[in-house]
Design a protein around this motif. Sequence first.
Motif, PDB file in Angstrom:
ATOM      1  N   HIS A 150     149.570  88.252 108.489  1.00 37.79           N
ATOM      2  CA  HIS A 150     150.239  87.295 107.892  1.00 37.79           C
ATOM      3  C   HIS A 150     150.555  88.015 106.661  1.00 37.79           C
ATOM      4  CE1 HIS A 150     147.543  86.349 104.740  1.00 37.79           C
ATOM      5  NE2 HIS A 150     146.448  86.235 105.535  1.00 37.79           N
ATOM      6  N   CYS A 151     151.406  87.529 105.897  1.00 33.27           N
ATOM      7  CA  CYS A 151     152.169  88.345 105.032  1.00 33.27           C
ATOM      8  C   CYS A 151     151.681  87.932 103.439  1.00 33.27           C
ATOM      9  CB  CYS A 151     153.664  88.304 105.022  1.00 33.27           C
ATOM     10  SG  CYS A 151     154.379  86.466 104.768  1.00 33.27           S
ATOM     11  N   LEU A 152     150.575  87.284 103.026  1.00 29.24           N
ATOM     12  CA  LEU A 152     150.165  86.905 101.857  1.00 29.24           C
ATOM     13  C   LEU A 152     149.329  88.315 101.286  1.00 29.24           C
ATOM     14  CD1 LEU A 152     149.729  85.219  99.468  1.00 29.24           C
ATOM     15  CD2 LEU A 152     147.714  84.334 100.585  1.00 29.24           C
ATOM     16  N   SER A 153     149.904  88.807 100.161  1.00 20.90           N
ATOM     17  CA  SER A 153     149.089  89.900  99.585  1.00 20.90           C
ATOM     18  C   SER A 153     148.575  89.324  98.198  1.00 20.90           C
ATOM     19  CB  SER A 153     149.940  91.046  99.313  1.00 20.90           C
ATOM     20  OG  SER A 153     149.331  92.007  98.618  1.00 20.90           O
ATOM     21  N   VAL A 154     147.395  89.508  97.810  1.00 21.80           N
ATOM     22  CA  VAL A 154     146.617  89.042  96.744  1.00 21.80           C
ATOM     23  C   VAL A 154     145.910  89.991  96.264  1.00 21.80           C
ATOM     24  CG1 VAL A 154     147.355  86.452  96.686  1.00 21.80           C
ATOM     25  CG2 VAL A 154     145.323  87.129  98.106  1.00 21.80           C
ATOM     26  N   GLU A 155     145.356  89.891  94.779  1.00 21.97           N
ATOM     27  CA  GLU A 155     144.562  90.610  94.250  1.00 21.97           C
ATOM     28  C   GLU A 155     143.292  89.935  94.103  1.00 21.97           C
ATOM     29  OE1 GLU A 155     145.587  94.067  94.195  1.00 21.97           O
ATOM     30  OE2 GLU A 155     147.530  93.289  94.679  1.00 21.97           O
ATOM     31  N   LEU A 156     143.441  88.738  93.841  1.00 23.27           N
ATOM     32  CA  LEU A 156     142.342  87.667  93.631  1.00 23.27           C
ATOM     33  C   LEU A 156     141.243  88.304  92.317  1.00 23.27           C
ATOM     34  CD1 LEU A 156     141.276  86.488  97.002  1.00 23.27           C
ATOM     35  CD2 LEU A 156     142.391  85.320  95.065  1.00 23.27           C
ATOM     36  N   GLU A 157     141.788  88.762  91.206  1.00 22.38           N
ATOM     37  CA  GLU A 157     141.070  89.339  90.136  1.00 22.38           C
ATOM     38  C   GLU A 157     141.178  88.252  88.952  1.00 22.38           C
ATOM     39  OE1 GLU A 157     140.374  93.923  90.014  1.00 22.38           O
ATOM     40  OE2 GLU A 157     142.536  93.336  89.689  1.00 22.38           O
ATOM     41  N   ASP A 158     141.969  87.156  89.305  1.00 22.44           N
ATOM     42  CA  ASP A 158     142.111  86.239  88.174  1.00 22.44           C
ATOM     43  C   ASP A 158     141.729  84.984  88.841  1.00 22.44           C
ATOM     44  OD1 ASP A 158     144.545  85.854  86.025  1.00 22.44           O
ATOM     45  OD2 ASP A 158     143.549  83.993  86.663  1.00 22.44           O
ATOM     46  N   ALA A 159     140.981  83.930  87.908  1.00 25.15           N
ATOM     47  CA  ALA A 159     140.338  82.750  88.435  1.00 25.15           C
ATOM     48  C   ALA A 159     141.351  81.990  88.922  1.00 25.15           C
ATOM     49  CB  ALA A 159     139.666  82.025  87.270  1.00 25.15           C
ATOM     50  N   ALA A 160     142.651  82.048  88.321  1.00 25.04           N
ATOM     51  CA  ALA A 160     143.565  81.101  88.885  1.00 25.04           C
ATOM     52  C   ALA A 160     143.933  80.890  90.355  1.00 25.04           C
ATOM     53  CB  ALA A 160     144.952  81.219  88.188  1.00 25.04           C
ATOM     54  N   GLY A 161     143.507  82.058  91.227  1.00 23.06           N
ATOM     55  CA  GLY A 161     143.980  82.159  92.594  1.00 23.06           C
ATOM     56  C   GLY A 161     142.503  81.605  93.526  1.00 23.06           C
ATOM     57  N   HIS A 162     141.586  81.245  92.679  1.00 23.02           N
ATOM     58  CA  HIS A 162     140.277  81.187  93.441  1.00 23.02           C
ATOM     59  C   HIS A 162     140.287  79.774  94.205  1.00 23.02           C
ATOM     60  CE1 HIS A 162     138.206  85.055  93.596  1.00 23.02           C
ATOM     61  NE2 HIS A 162     139.314  85.313  92.751  1.00 23.02           N
ATOM     62  N   ASP A 163     141.331  78.777  93.807  1.00 25.00           N
ATOM     63  CA  ASP A 163     141.054  77.707  94.489  1.00 25.00           C
ATOM     64  C   ASP A 163     141.936  77.756  95.813  1.00 25.00           C
ATOM     65  OD1 ASP A 163     140.781  74.819  95.248  1.00 25.00           O
ATOM     66  OD2 ASP A 163     142.024  74.226  93.723  1.00 25.00           O
ATOM     67  N   ASP A 164     143.429  77.979  95.375  1.00 26.81           N
ATOM     68  CA  ASP A 164     144.486  78.100  96.383  1.00 26.81           C
ATOM     69  C   ASP A 164     145.019  79.609  96.104  1.00 26.81           C
ATOM     70  OD1 ASP A 164     146.742  77.971  97.944  1.00 26.81           O
ATOM     71  OD2 ASP A 164     147.562  76.319  96.591  1.00 26.81           O
ATOM     72  N   THR A 165     144.599  80.341  96.989  1.00 27.87           N
ATOM     73  CA  THR A 165     145.217  81.741  96.892  1.00 27.87           C
ATOM     74  C   THR A 165     146.702  81.896  96.459  1.00 27.87           C
ATOM     75  OG1 THR A 165     145.130  82.097  99.142  1.00 27.87           O
ATOM     76  CG2 THR A 165     143.363  82.894  97.891  1.00 27.87           C
ATOM     77  N   MET A 166     147.535  81.034  96.983  1.00 23.55           N
ATOM     78  CA  MET A 166     148.991  81.226  96.617  1.00 23.55           C
ATOM     79  C   MET A 166     149.268  81.093  95.100  1.00 23.55           C
ATOM     80  SD  MET A 166     150.933  82.046  99.088  1.00 23.55           S
ATOM     81  CE  MET A 166     152.317  81.508  98.298  1.00 23.55           C
ATOM     82  N   LEU A 167     148.264  80.616  94.199  1.00 23.03           N
ATOM     83  CA  LEU A 167     148.276  80.516  92.817  1.00 23.03           C
ATOM     84  C   LEU A 167     147.890  81.857  92.238  1.00 23.03           C
ATOM     85  CD1 LEU A 167     147.455  76.972  92.249  1.00 23.03           C
ATOM     86  CD2 LEU A 167     149.634  77.993  92.635  1.00 23.03           C
ATOM     87  N   ASP A 168     147.316  82.718  92.866  1.00 21.98           N
ATOM     88  CA  ASP A 168     146.970  84.049  92.096  1.00 21.98           C
ATOM     89  C   ASP A 168     148.078  84.593  91.498  1.00 21.98           C
ATOM     90  OD1 ASP A 168     145.237  86.318  91.798  1.00 21.98           O
ATOM     91  OD2 ASP A 168     146.332  87.352  93.256  1.00 21.98           O
ATOM     92  N   PRO A 169     148.092  85.064  90.349  1.00 18.34           N
ATOM     93  CA  PRO A 169     149.136  85.350  89.338  1.00 18.34           C
ATOM     94  C   PRO A 169     149.472  86.803  90.176  1.00 18.34           C
ATOM     95  CG  PRO A 169     147.088  84.964  88.147  1.00 18.34           C
ATOM     96  CD  PRO A 169     146.901  84.793  89.517  1.00 18.34           C
TER      97      PRO A 169
END
Length: 451
Positions: A150-169
């Motif tokens: 799938h095509c979601l690339s996230v870094e997940l170093e920010d708290a914002a993405g840890h509920d819904d990864t689409m919200l990772d900055p």
Amino acid sequence: MQDILDAIMGAEGSTDPARELARIAGLPVPRTYRGMVVRAEDTAMFDGVAPRDRDPRRSLHLAEVPTPELGPGEALVAVMASAINYNTVWTSIFEPLSTFKFLQRYGRISELARRHDLPYHVVGSDAAGVVLRVGAGVTRWQAGDEVVAHCLSVELEDAAGHDDTMLDPQQRIWGFETNFGGLAELAVVKANQLMPKPRHLSWEEAASPGLVNSTAYRQLVSHHGANMKQGDVVLIWGASGGLGSYATQMALNGGAIPVCVVSSPDKAELCRRMGAELVIDRAAEGFRFWSDEETQNPDEWRRFGERIRELTGGEDPDIVFEHPGRETFGASVYVAKRGGTIVTCASTSGYLHQYDNRYLWMHLKRIIGSHFANYREAWEANRLVALGRVHPTVSRTYPLEQTGQAAYEVHRNAHQGKVGVRCLAPADGLGVRDLQLRARHESAINRFRGR
Ligand SMILES: NC(=O)c1ccc[n+]([C@@H]2O[C@H](COP(=O)([O-])OP(=O)(O)OC[C@H]3O[C@@H](n4cnc5c(N)ncnc54)[C@H](OP(=O)(O)O)[C@@H]3O)[C@@H](O)[C@H]2O)c1
């Protein structure tokens, strides 16, 4: 590359395909590979040409490019097949902006990300293939695994993405906002993009749902989107297109009532083949929501709403599945039920929308923005395909070198469902491992073929 392909083809018809594929671990990684690229030096080539007249065949090139170093948490995939998504059309016509801007921005965040900032962009956001190598720290996947990405690339170093990864900055779409995409012989992904390849599907069938299926799942089914329930009336624009062909299947599976909008009798027939009963041919019925470039025609919204009621026995849509954007958005807001939801993920016909806000607030409607899907949603959507509950909608395929032609057809809206691309796969129909499950769904899998 030929040794890699030979190893993959060795699994064809084998009683133990996993053993054949495990041989891949011992093969050297090629130093270069063939990929479909746009070039930084071409970004101004369409200046002065209207977006609809820009031709992807002129900007997409097959190039031999160096294989990038694999970073921690990544995987290198031998890509058997990919598919055309509209984002490759946007990249190839440099609209609404050049994707080299995305690569430059990504390149600035870390040493590892700097690899992506190159004067060429290997495009493509879908892939089905075999893992060649994994980077440090990857435990879930290994060389020889048959996968889709799938095509979601996230870094997940920010708290914002840890509920819904689409919200990772640092959320990006792989192969659009990152380099080393799927329209190539090899692709680099983050290992958490990988999912098991549905075993009853061929390579090109398995590669085609990824992006659109996951997007439709979040947009329509997920609680992050419209949270569809049994009995909902769902108006689906472009119901035989990439997104729409999956939204239609999910509406039917979920006990909802799709009202499919298309623009030809052939497309209407495809919707009926998927099981939809209520179909509007917007071309045949001549809906024109705009009188001129600046003025909408509310009489046409009303005529459209009446047509929907005629089909549903008087009901308005609980959910409008939006993506055409400017051309249809005013009508979408108008026809949604009191308290209904307009859920949008795109603006193909223009992103500056106009609608009459009185119909939104007085009738307590909601507009929800939706974009791709988080890992969980992508996994759920892929699971539906693997179980044979949602089927691929491949209408035709092209070899990698003809990707420009494939993208051209999608840009001209001259296609149905999904257009597949064979990357390493020498022919269609290869890679099927579960013949029994396939036999149960053969006709549904082939609904769109040759259309
Ligand atoms: N945000 C996300 O994550 C995401 C994900 C996937 C796609 N997208 C975007 O969504 C859009 C559609 O993608 P897709 O893969 O479904 O493309 P597609 O395969 O081209 O299908 C789109 C369908 O929309 C209909 N359509 C096009 N222009 C229209 C118009 N002016 N009025 C009414 N209907 C129109 C067409 O159907 P008829 O002609 O039959 O009506 C067409 O089949 C693209 O802009 C794409 O970039 C966004």
